[in-house]
Motif scaffolding. Structure first.
Motif, PDB file in Angstrom:
ATOM      1  N   GLY A  30     117.882  26.284  -1.418  1.00 24.53           N
ATOM      2  CA  GLY A  30     118.751  25.654  -2.096  1.00 24.53           C
ATOM      3  C   GLY A  30     120.023  26.077  -1.166  1.00 24.53           C
ATOM      4  O   GLY A  30     120.288  26.968  -0.336  1.00 24.53           O
ATOM      5  N   LYS A  31     120.586  24.590  -1.122  1.00 20.87           N
ATOM      6  CA  LYS A  31     121.653  25.178   0.150  1.00 20.87           C
ATOM      7  C   LYS A  31     122.740  25.884  -0.695  1.00 20.87           C
ATOM      8  O   LYS A  31     123.984  26.447  -0.429  1.00 20.87           O
ATOM      9  N   ASN A  32     123.516  26.359  -2.126  1.00 20.40           N
ATOM     10  CA  ASN A  32     123.978  26.594  -2.908  1.00 20.40           C
ATOM     11  C   ASN A  32     123.174  27.829  -4.673  1.00 20.40           C
ATOM     12  O   ASN A  32     122.253  26.761  -4.002  1.00 20.40           O
ATOM     13  N   ARG A  33     124.661  28.230  -4.692  1.00 15.68           N
ATOM     14  CA  ARG A  33     123.707  28.426  -5.633  1.00 15.68           C
ATOM     15  C   ARG A  33     123.373  27.228  -7.042  1.00 15.68           C
ATOM     16  O   ARG A  33     122.145  27.861  -7.518  1.00 15.68           O
ATOM     17  N   GLU A  34     124.128  26.354  -7.189  1.00 11.12           N
ATOM     18  CA  GLU A  34     123.733  25.227  -7.926  1.00 11.12           C
ATOM     19  C   GLU A  34     122.547  25.055  -8.179  1.00 11.12           C
ATOM     20  O   GLU A  34     121.480  24.913  -8.841  1.00 11.12           O
ATOM     21  N   GLU A  35     122.036  24.826  -6.955  1.00 12.72           N
ATOM     22  CA  GLU A  35     121.434  23.816  -6.364  1.00 12.72           C
ATOM     23  C   GLU A  35     119.753  24.722  -6.487  1.00 12.72           C
ATOM     24  O   GLU A  35     118.948  24.634  -6.566  1.00 12.72           O
ATOM     25  N   LEU A  36     119.698  26.034  -5.892  1.00 13.88           N
ATOM     26  CA  LEU A  36     118.843  27.303  -6.241  1.00 13.88           C
ATOM     27  C   LEU A  36     118.216  27.367  -7.151  1.00 13.88           C
ATOM     28  O   LEU A  36     117.684  27.412  -7.479  1.00 13.88           O
ATOM     29  N   MET A  37     119.228  27.208  -7.831  1.00 15.89           N
ATOM     30  CA  MET A  37     118.477  27.160 -10.052  1.00 15.89           C
ATOM     31  C   MET A  37     118.343  25.881 -10.246  1.00 15.89           C
ATOM     32  O   MET A  37     117.058  26.189 -11.497  1.00 15.89           O
TER      33      MET A  37
END
Length: 59
Positions: A30-37
């Motif tokens: 993911g590009k950032n933690r929110e997207e990754l999670m």
């Protein structure tokens, strides 16, 4: 509900990469933690659904 340990690393391009050691081959990015999670939750669900379809045991 089972909790799985997730290992998060950042690649050389700054993309976050998550892998789930207890589920071989289960990984996402993911590009950032929110997207990754969000992506890792979906990846785990898809992995477990595939096991269920194959009538394989859950790790």
């Amino acid at each position: 509900m089972v909790n799985y340990r997730v290992i998060i690393e950042q690649d050389k391009d700054g993309i976050l990469v998550a892998r789930v050691p207890d589920l071989p081959g289960c990984a996402t990015e993911g590009k950032n933690r929110e997207e990754l999670m969000t992506n890792v939750k979906e990846a785990i669900e898809a992995y477990l659904e595939a096991l269920k379809k194959e009538d394989a045991p859950y790790p």
